[in-house]
Design a protein around this motif. Structure first.
Motif, PDB file in Angstrom:
ATOM      1  N   VAL A  19       5.544 -19.776  10.552  1.00 52.49           N
ATOM      2  CA  VAL A  19       4.687 -18.724  11.098  1.00 52.49           C
ATOM      3  C   VAL A  19       4.595 -17.586  10.097  1.00 52.49           C
ATOM      4  O   VAL A  19       5.536 -17.345   9.339  1.00 52.49           O
ATOM      5  CB  VAL A  19       5.204 -18.161  12.447  1.00 52.49           C
ATOM      6  N   THR A  20       3.464 -16.903  10.112  1.00 49.72           N
ATOM      7  CA  THR A  20       3.245 -15.807   9.172  1.00 49.72           C
ATOM      8  C   THR A  20       3.050 -14.507   9.924  1.00 49.72           C
ATOM      9  O   THR A  20       2.229 -14.423  10.843  1.00 49.72           O
ATOM     10  CB  THR A  20       2.034 -16.081   8.272  1.00 49.72           C
ATOM     11  N   LEU A  21       3.802 -13.498   9.511  1.00 54.05           N
ATOM     12  CA  LEU A  21       3.716 -12.169  10.087  1.00 54.05           C
ATOM     13  C   LEU A  21       2.907 -11.290   9.133  1.00 54.05           C
ATOM     14  O   LEU A  21       3.138 -11.288   7.923  1.00 54.05           O
ATOM     15  CB  LEU A  21       5.121 -11.568  10.261  1.00 54.05           C
ATOM     16  N   SER A  22       2.011 -10.531   9.714  1.00 53.36           N
ATOM     17  CA  SER A  22       1.115  -9.699   8.906  1.00 53.36           C
ATOM     18  C   SER A  22       1.646  -8.284   8.778  1.00 53.36           C
ATOM     19  O   SER A  22       2.205  -7.722   9.731  1.00 53.36           O
ATOM     20  CB  SER A  22      -0.274  -9.683   9.549  1.00 53.36           C
ATOM     21  N   CYS A  23       1.452  -7.685   7.610  1.00 56.30           N
ATOM     22  CA  CYS A  23       1.785  -6.282   7.371  1.00 56.30           C
ATOM     23  C   CYS A  23       0.720  -5.694   6.444  1.00 56.30           C
ATOM     24  O   CYS A  23       0.511  -6.192   5.328  1.00 56.30           O
ATOM     25  CB  CYS A  23       3.160  -6.140   6.736  1.00 56.30           C
ATOM     26  N   GLU A  24       0.058  -4.668   6.929  1.00 57.27           N
ATOM     27  CA  GLU A  24      -0.987  -3.990   6.155  1.00 57.27           C
ATOM     28  C   GLU A  24      -0.693  -2.496   6.135  1.00 57.27           C
ATOM     29  O   GLU A  24      -0.327  -1.919   7.155  1.00 57.27           O
ATOM     30  CB  GLU A  24      -2.356  -4.206   6.812  1.00 57.27           C
ATOM     31  N   GLN A  25      -0.863  -1.872   4.953  1.00 57.15           N
ATOM     32  CA  GLN A  25      -0.666  -0.429   4.864  1.00 57.15           C
ATOM     33  C   GLN A  25      -1.855   0.229   4.166  1.00 57.15           C
ATOM     34  O   GLN A  25      -2.437  -0.357   3.249  1.00 57.15           O
ATOM     35  CB  GLN A  25       0.657  -0.086   4.140  1.00 57.15           C
ATOM     36  N   ASN A  26      -2.196   1.418   4.631  1.00 60.32           N
ATOM     37  CA  ASN A  26      -3.268   2.190   4.005  1.00 60.32           C
ATOM     38  C   ASN A  26      -2.752   3.511   3.457  1.00 60.32           C
ATOM     39  O   ASN A  26      -3.479   4.509   3.422  1.00 60.32           O
ATOM     40  CB  ASN A  26      -4.431   2.399   4.982  1.00 60.32           C
TER      41      ASN A  26
END
Lengths: 113, 115
Positions: A19-26
């Motif tokens: 499974v893949t966990l998403s992490c996005e930062q701006n």
């Protein structure tokens, strides 16, 4: 507002699945981190990345993999080799590795079905 | 090598009374020290940090901490607890300037605030 977005908030995995966990930062931060949190324990570092296309193992990298193709994204894959994946996973970022504080997302709770 | 020990896993106070969360550290170098707060199913929020400037550090929400090198302590205090302070608190140490990539987290102290 700038910040870190983790998705999904809750995730369920069957035995043998990746499974893949998403992490996005701006926040325009160079450094990103993945931690695992278990009850009664502090956070433990899984992987970190100083810059795009670079990442380093942390203290408990076995059974996990990451990529850093874009500055704003640092996904974590929990592979079937991770024998005890049930935990709360936190993503963080900082301006650079060596510069604190780290800013945290709200986490993903992974459970095994 | 660095380590951090949070001396109490649970602390319970009445609203309006002082809060004391205890933290002792071990570090080979001049440490950077942090306190973070975590509300249920949320990420960690920085309360305050010490990085070799003033030994008494003031943070958000009325919290402060004092770095005591002779006692290797960095206890977190607040004069008057509020119900919204109920959460888990983590003491964090790094022996690299600014913290670096190597942070060591304590096991956390759960703060309960009662009416």
């Amino acid at each position: 507002d700038g910040g870190i977005t983790q998705s999904p908030k809750y995730l369920f995995r069957k035995e043998g699945q990746n499974v893949t966990l998403s992490c996005e930062q701006n926040l325009n931060h160079d450094a990103m981190y993945w931690y695992r949190q278990d009850p009664g324990q502090g956070l433990r570092l899984i992987y970190y990345s100083q810059i795009v296309n670079d990442f380093q193992k942390g203290d408990i990298a076995e059974g996990y993999s990451v990529s850093r193709e874009k500055k704003e994204s640092f996904p974590l894959t929990v592979t079937s080799a991770q024998k005890n994946p049930t935990a709360f996973y936190l993503c963080a970022s900082s301006i650079q590795v060596g510069m604190n504080p780290q800013h945290f997302g709200d986490g993903t709770r992974l459970s095994i079905l | 090598a660095q380590s951090v020990t949070q001396l109490d896993s649970h602390v319970s106070v009445s609203e309006g009374t002082p809060v004391l969360l205890r933290c002792n550290y071990s570090s080979s170098y001049s440490p950077s020290l942090f306190w973070y707060v975590q509300h249920p199913n949320k990420g960690l929020q920085l309360l305050l940090k010490y990085t070799s400037a003033a030994t008494l550090v003031k943070g958000i929400n009325g919290f402060e901490a004092e770095f005591k090198k002779s006692e290797t302590s960095f206890h977190l205090t607040k004069p008057s607890a509020h119900m919204s302070d109920a959460a888990e608190y983590f003491c964090v140490v790094s022996d690299r300037p600014g913290g670096g990539n190597k942070l060591t987290f304590g096991t956390g102290t759960q703060l309960k605030v009662e009416l």
